[in-house]
Design a protein around this motif. Structure first.
Motif, PDB file in Angstrom:
ATOM      1  N   TYR A   4      21.329  27.410  34.763  1.00 47.50           N
ATOM      2  CA  TYR A   4      21.248  28.678  35.481  1.00 47.50           C
ATOM      3  C   TYR A   4      22.118  29.692  34.784  1.00 47.50           C
ATOM      4  N   LEU A   5      21.608  30.903  34.649  1.00 51.40           N
ATOM      5  CA  LEU A   5      22.387  31.967  34.040  1.00 51.40           C
ATOM      6  C   LEU A   5      23.523  32.362  34.969  1.00 51.40           C
ATOM      7  N   ARG A   6      24.691  32.407  34.397  1.00 49.95           N
ATOM      8  CA  ARG A   6      25.871  32.801  35.167  1.00 49.95           C
ATOM      9  C   ARG A   6      26.079  34.293  34.980  1.00 49.95           C
ATOM     10  N   ILE A   7      26.088  35.015  36.085  1.00 52.98           N
ATOM     11  CA  ILE A   7      26.222  36.456  36.030  1.00 52.98           C
ATOM     12  C   ILE A   7      27.631  36.855  36.462  1.00 52.98           C
ATOM     13  N   LEU A   8      28.193  37.826  35.742  1.00 57.74           N
ATOM     14  CA  LEU A   8      29.471  38.425  36.109  1.00 57.74           C
ATOM     15  C   LEU A   8      29.197  39.875  36.450  1.00 57.74           C
ATOM     16  N   ILE A   9      29.630  40.266  37.620  1.00 55.16           N
ATOM     17  CA  ILE A   9      29.492  41.649  38.069  1.00 55.16           C
ATOM     18  C   ILE A   9      30.896  42.234  38.095  1.00 55.16           C
ATOM     19  N   VAL A  10      31.095  43.325  37.392  1.00 56.00           N
ATOM     20  CA  VAL A  10      32.388  44.002  37.380  1.00 56.00           C
ATOM     21  C   VAL A  10      32.209  45.335  38.096  1.00 56.00           C
ATOM     22  N   VAL A  11      32.961  45.493  39.173  1.00 49.25           N
ATOM     23  CA  VAL A  11      32.962  46.723  39.947  1.00 49.25           C
ATOM     24  C   VAL A  11      34.337  47.348  39.743  1.00 49.25           C
ATOM     25  N   ALA A  12      34.377  48.577  39.230  1.00 46.63           N
ATOM     26  CA  ALA A  12      35.667  49.161  38.867  1.00 46.63           C
ATOM     27  C   ALA A  12      35.691  50.661  39.109  1.00 46.63           C
ATOM     28  N   ASP A  13      36.908  51.176  39.178  1.00 46.71           N
ATOM     29  CA  ASP A  13      37.160  52.604  39.072  1.00 46.71           C
ATOM     30  C   ASP A  13      38.413  52.723  38.204  1.00 46.71           C
ATOM     31  N   GLY A  14      39.080  53.837  38.202  1.00 51.01           N
ATOM     32  CA  GLY A  14      40.241  54.005  37.348  1.00 51.01           C
ATOM     33  C   GLY A  14      41.493  53.309  37.834  1.00 51.01           C
ATOM     34  N   GLU A  15      41.434  52.707  39.022  1.00 56.43           N
ATOM     35  CA  GLU A  15      42.623  52.091  39.599  1.00 56.43           C
ATOM     36  C   GLU A  15      42.423  50.641  40.032  1.00 56.43           C
ATOM     37  N   HIS A  16      41.180  50.246  40.295  1.00 56.61           N
ATOM     38  CA  HIS A  16      40.891  48.914  40.828  1.00 56.61           C
ATOM     39  C   HIS A  16      39.684  48.329  40.105  1.00 56.61           C
TER      40      HIS A  16
END
Length: 155
Positions: A4-16
């Motif tokens: 199974y393909l392992r997905i990484l989701i990165v949710v960001a802004d300039g501080e978090h």
């Protein structure tokens, strides 16, 4: 046994930033959360980027010179590079197969610019939107284009 393909989701802004994964039941969960200590501060608390006052000959007047850069913006860009460095490390360790990044346009651009070829080659989607304050259980509707339900039964 199927892979199974392992997905990484990165949710960001300039501080978090949050590094998000999918669970066995296809729910999303935050695996790692990063916070910038500098980006929370006001520009004036970060120091001065001003070279001082300018003196004009023939006059006793001194004029302040406008700063070249806003230190708060520089702190946000530094944090975006840190996030990219973490993504690069995860790509080198081969902890994910596909990458989705959601961040405001400026932060998204800074992260992408700092990714190495191993990480950038795994990007399957980007979203120029601030989702940092969106709880994990409310993220999926924003990411359905890239996060597909996984049939883990082997069928």
């Amino acid at each position: 046994m199927p892979h199974y393909l392992r997905i990484l989701i990165v949710v960001a802004d300039g501080e978090h930033a949050r590094f998000i994964r999918t669970k066995e039941d296809n729910a999303l969960y935050t695996e790692v959360a990063l916070n910038s200590s500098e980006a929370h501060k006001r520009s004036s608390d970060l120091g001065s980027d001003q070279p001082g006052a300018s003196f004009h000959s023939g006059s006793s007047a001194h004029h302040g010179i406008a700063p070249e850069h806003d230190l708060h913006d520089l702190a946000k860009e530094k944090f975006a590079r840190h996030v990219a460095h973490q993504i690069n490390g995860a790509a080198k360790a081969e902890t994910f197969d596909e990458l989705v990044i959601a961040a405001p346009a400026h932060t998204l651009q800074a992260i992408r610019a700092a990714l190495d070829s191993a990480a950038s080659g795994r990007i399957i989607g980007t979203l120029a939107k601030d989702l940092v304050k969106t709880p994990d259980h409310e993220l999926l509707p924003h990411l359905t284009e890239w996060v597909r339900p996984v049939d883990r039964s082997g069928h």
